[in-house]
Design a protein around this motif. Structure first.
Motif, PDB file in Angstrom:
ATOM      1  N   PRO A  11      -2.829   3.045  -4.116  1.00  0.00           N
ATOM      2  CA  PRO A  11      -3.393   4.350  -3.132  1.00  0.00           C
ATOM      3  C   PRO A  11      -3.383   3.661  -1.739  1.00  0.00           C
ATOM      4  N   LEU A  12      -3.185   4.296  -0.929  1.00  0.00           N
ATOM      5  CA  LEU A  12      -3.774   4.069   0.445  1.00  0.00           C
ATOM      6  C   LEU A  12      -5.164   4.021   0.694  1.00  0.00           C
ATOM      7  N   ASP A  13      -5.641   4.934  -0.096  1.00  0.00           N
ATOM      8  CA  ASP A  13      -7.345   5.010   0.284  1.00  0.00           C
ATOM      9  C   ASP A  13      -8.080   4.441  -1.093  1.00  0.00           C
ATOM     10  N   ASP A  14      -8.355   2.903  -0.835  1.00  0.00           N
ATOM     11  CA  ASP A  14      -8.971   2.267  -1.943  1.00  0.00           C
ATOM     12  C   ASP A  14     -10.502   2.851  -2.279  1.00  0.00           C
ATOM     13  N   ALA A  15     -11.029   3.777  -1.613  1.00  0.00           N
ATOM     14  CA  ALA A  15     -12.360   4.254  -1.916  1.00  0.00           C
ATOM     15  C   ALA A  15     -12.425   5.294  -2.890  1.00  0.00           C
ATOM     16  N   ARG A  16     -10.953   6.228  -3.036  1.00  0.00           N
ATOM     17  CA  ARG A  16     -11.022   7.388  -3.950  1.00  0.00           C
ATOM     18  C   ARG A  16     -10.884   6.756  -5.519  1.00  0.00           C
TER      19      ARG A  16
ATOM     20  N   GLU B 171      -2.291  13.306  -5.164  1.00  0.00           N
ATOM     21  CA  GLU B 171      -2.899  12.800  -4.255  1.00  0.00           C
ATOM     22  C   GLU B 171      -3.507  13.779  -3.301  1.00  0.00           C
TER      23      GLU B 171
ATOM     24  N   ASP C 253      -3.324   3.710  -9.434  1.00  0.00           N
ATOM     25  CA  ASP C 253      -3.140   4.882 -10.051  1.00  0.00           C
ATOM     26  C   ASP C 253      -2.333   4.712 -11.182  1.00  0.00           C
TER      27      ASP C 253
ATOM     28  N   ARG D 257      -9.433   6.382  -9.168  1.00  0.00           N
ATOM     29  CA  ARG D 257      -7.852   6.086  -9.485  1.00  0.00           C
ATOM     30  C   ARG D 257      -7.485   7.379 -10.403  1.00  0.00           C
TER      31      ARG D 257
ATOM     32  N   PRO E  38       0.810  -1.357  -0.197  1.00  0.00           N
ATOM     33  CA  PRO E  38      -0.025  -0.100   0.010  1.00  0.00           C
ATOM     34  C   PRO E  38       0.800   1.151  -0.038  1.00  0.00           C
TER      35      PRO E  38
ATOM     36  N   SER F 123      -8.307  15.178  -2.822  1.00  0.00           N
ATOM     37  CA  SER F 123      -9.081  15.255  -1.413  1.00  0.00           C
ATOM     38  C   SER F 123      -9.489  16.711  -1.272  1.00  0.00           C
TER      39      SER F 123
END
Length: 524
Positions: A381-386, A415, A322, A388, A290, A419
């Motif tokens: 990515p560290l956040d799988d929800a966001r 990154e 990504d 790509r 990750p 957000s």
């Protein structure tokens, strides 16, 4: 005396002999066997000709050095030009290792009448990456200048444009584990061990791993990181493991699958078309930790009626990572075929023509109109929800310096932007990157410029044309006031509604941040 295994004609490295050779190379001539010393020996004309792969001026300069019994000339003659040299002059360059030791390492053999001939190249190499400058010696097989004619299919390639491009583009943030997939002569592993605690370097070729072991041994014991060499194809040797960084100059060359076309280990992965690059892009996520990054070079086909961006984007989608793809060069089918026929050492003539024809037939069978070459950057990515990251672009031409820092900055910017919706971005203070300049162009006598360009000095050297409102906002980005305040101020100066100016400026600002021309600071 060391011996090689039956299928590998390069001996296992003896660490004590490698250490002796390292000391000899560092001290020869008082300045050492380094790039600058070699170029001084050759002189500017011969050195420039050698960079163009024309060796006659260099051979003449070396002959003059050998007449003076210069040990450095013997090293350059043997291990750069592939010449037979007087054994006693070469021995003077290797007082600790000796000719016997160099022979045991697989570098040379003793000839008749007091001569010595090289079996491998051994070149000084200097580079600047995101960690800083470095000086090494890199072993490889003799190139076609030194060994004219078609190369052996298990040829171990030395340092070339592709390897230096990848070395310069790799992110050099300190990491725990790194993978050099397809290590070849070991140059990427040299770079990785400076900022990775553990390095695994793989190759399908047993000869390549032996040569890489010699390259790494000549760097000496490393305080930064260890390197483990493993044999196997693509990701097979590291299945089930995870790495923070993967770099790869894989065997990506698109090669006709015909028995009369030689398949070279260093460039041909045995698959049809660009399937090897596709397989690697889609599969490398299996070994990425990750937050981990993979960077590789590759070719991809431009097929008639099928935009390359759509084909390669489909690979990125299948990867789940990504993805950022930068096409740096584009060759038509004939130019592509000629490039790789020459690369294999095939001289002009009927055989070369037959090979070019095989390439043209192969590419035509898949409606290939051109072949792209470039850099692929992937990240888990560290956040799988966001969503790509998807960037596919063409950026031809030279770059000003190492790209590794720029690549890291772009990934961090993307990154951050992911957000930051527009209202949140408006609260952040921005500043212009230190390498960015502005150019204004106007017709003679005009009061206002017609064209405003923002030019990036580093990275890919992007040039962005912006409108008056964007130029005004960017010109005020000094990290003091938030973006929203600057947009309002420029709108007032232009006597335009603030919402209209924001709608024009903010999307451009996002692109400028993503490309590294603007940097995000703190909140208001």
């Amino acid at each position: 005396m060391q011996t090689a295994s039956p299928d590998v004609d390069v001996p296992v490295v003896d660490p004590s002999l490698a250490a002796s050779l390292r000391l000899d190379l560092a001290e020869v001539g008082g300045t050492g066997y380094r790039v600058d010393a070699v170029e001084e020996l050759l002189g500017p004309v011969a050195a420039a000709a050698l960079h163009r792969e024309h060796s006659l001026p260099a051979r003449r300069a070396v002959a003059e050095g050998l007449d003076r019994r210069d040990p450095l000339a013997a090293l350059v003659g043997a291990f750069v030009l592939g010449l037979e040299v007087p054994a006693d002059v070469l021995a003077a360059a290797l007082p600790r290792c000796g000719l016997e030791g160099a022979a045991a390492l697989g570098l040379l053999h003793r000839g008749p009448q007091g001569t010595a001939s090289p079996l491998l190249e051994l070149r000084p190499y200097e580079a600047v990456d995101a960690v800083g400058p470095a000086h090494w010696w890199v072993a490889s097989d003799l190139g076609e200048m030194a060994a004219p004619g078609p190369l052996r299919t298990d040829h171990v390639l030395g340092i070339g444009g592709a390897s230096t491009t990848l070395a310069g583009a790799a992110v050099r943030t300190p990491v725990r584990r790194a993978l050099d997939l397809g290590t070849g002569c070991g140059v990427q592993a040299l770079h990785l061990r400076r900022h990775a605690h553990e390095v695994v370097a793989t190759d399908v070729s047993a000869r390549a791993l032996r040569v890489a072991a010699l390259t790494l041994a000549l760097d000496g014991p490393s305080e930064e990181g260890t390197v483990e060499l493993r044999r196997g194809s693509l990701l097979e040797p590291v299945a089930g493991e995870s790495f923070d960084l993967v770099v790869s100059n894989p065997p990506f060359v698109i090669t006709p699958r015909r028995p009369d076309v030689p398949a070279y280990d260093y460039r041909d992965g045995g698959l049809v078309g660009d399937a090897l690059v596709q397989q690697l892009v889609e599969g490398v996520g299996a070994v990425l930790a990750p937050g981990g990054t993979a960077q590789m070079l590759g070719n991809w086909e431009h097929r008639r009626g099928e935009p390359w961006t759509e084909r390669v984007a489909a690979w990125l989608d299948a990867s789940g990572l990504d993805g950022w793809v930068v096409e740096r060069d584009l060759l038509d089918p004939a130019a592509y075929a000629e490039t790789w026929v020459r690369d294999g050492g095939q001289p002009p003539g009927p055989q070369a023509d037959g090979l070019v024809g095989a390439w043209l037939d192969d590419l035509a069978s898949r409606r290939v109109e051109a072949v792209g070459l470039g850099l692929v950057v992937l990240r888990r990515p560290l956040d799988d929800a966001r969503p790509r990251l998807r960037r596919l672009e063409q950026q031809p031409g030279p770059v000003a310096g190492p790209l590794g820092g720029h690549v890291a900055d772009v990934l961090a910017a993307e990154e951050a932007l992911a957000s930051l919706p527009d209202d949140a971005l408006a609260t952040r203070r921005l500043r212009v990157a230190g390498d960015v300049t502005e150019e204004r162009h106007a017709r003679p006598g005009a009061e206002h410029p017609e064209v405003v360009l923002l030019r990036q000095g580093g990275g890919f050297g992007r040039v962005v044309r912006v409108g008056t409102a964007t130029a005004g906002v960017v010109g005020a980005c000094d990290g003091q006031l938030p973006l929203g305040v600057l947009v309002g101020a420029v709108a007032a100066l232009l006597d335009r509604p603030a919402e209209d100016v924001a709608a024009e400026v903010v999307p451009v600002v996002r692109h400028l941040v993503a490309d590294g021309l603007l940097l995000i600071g703190g909140r208001a």
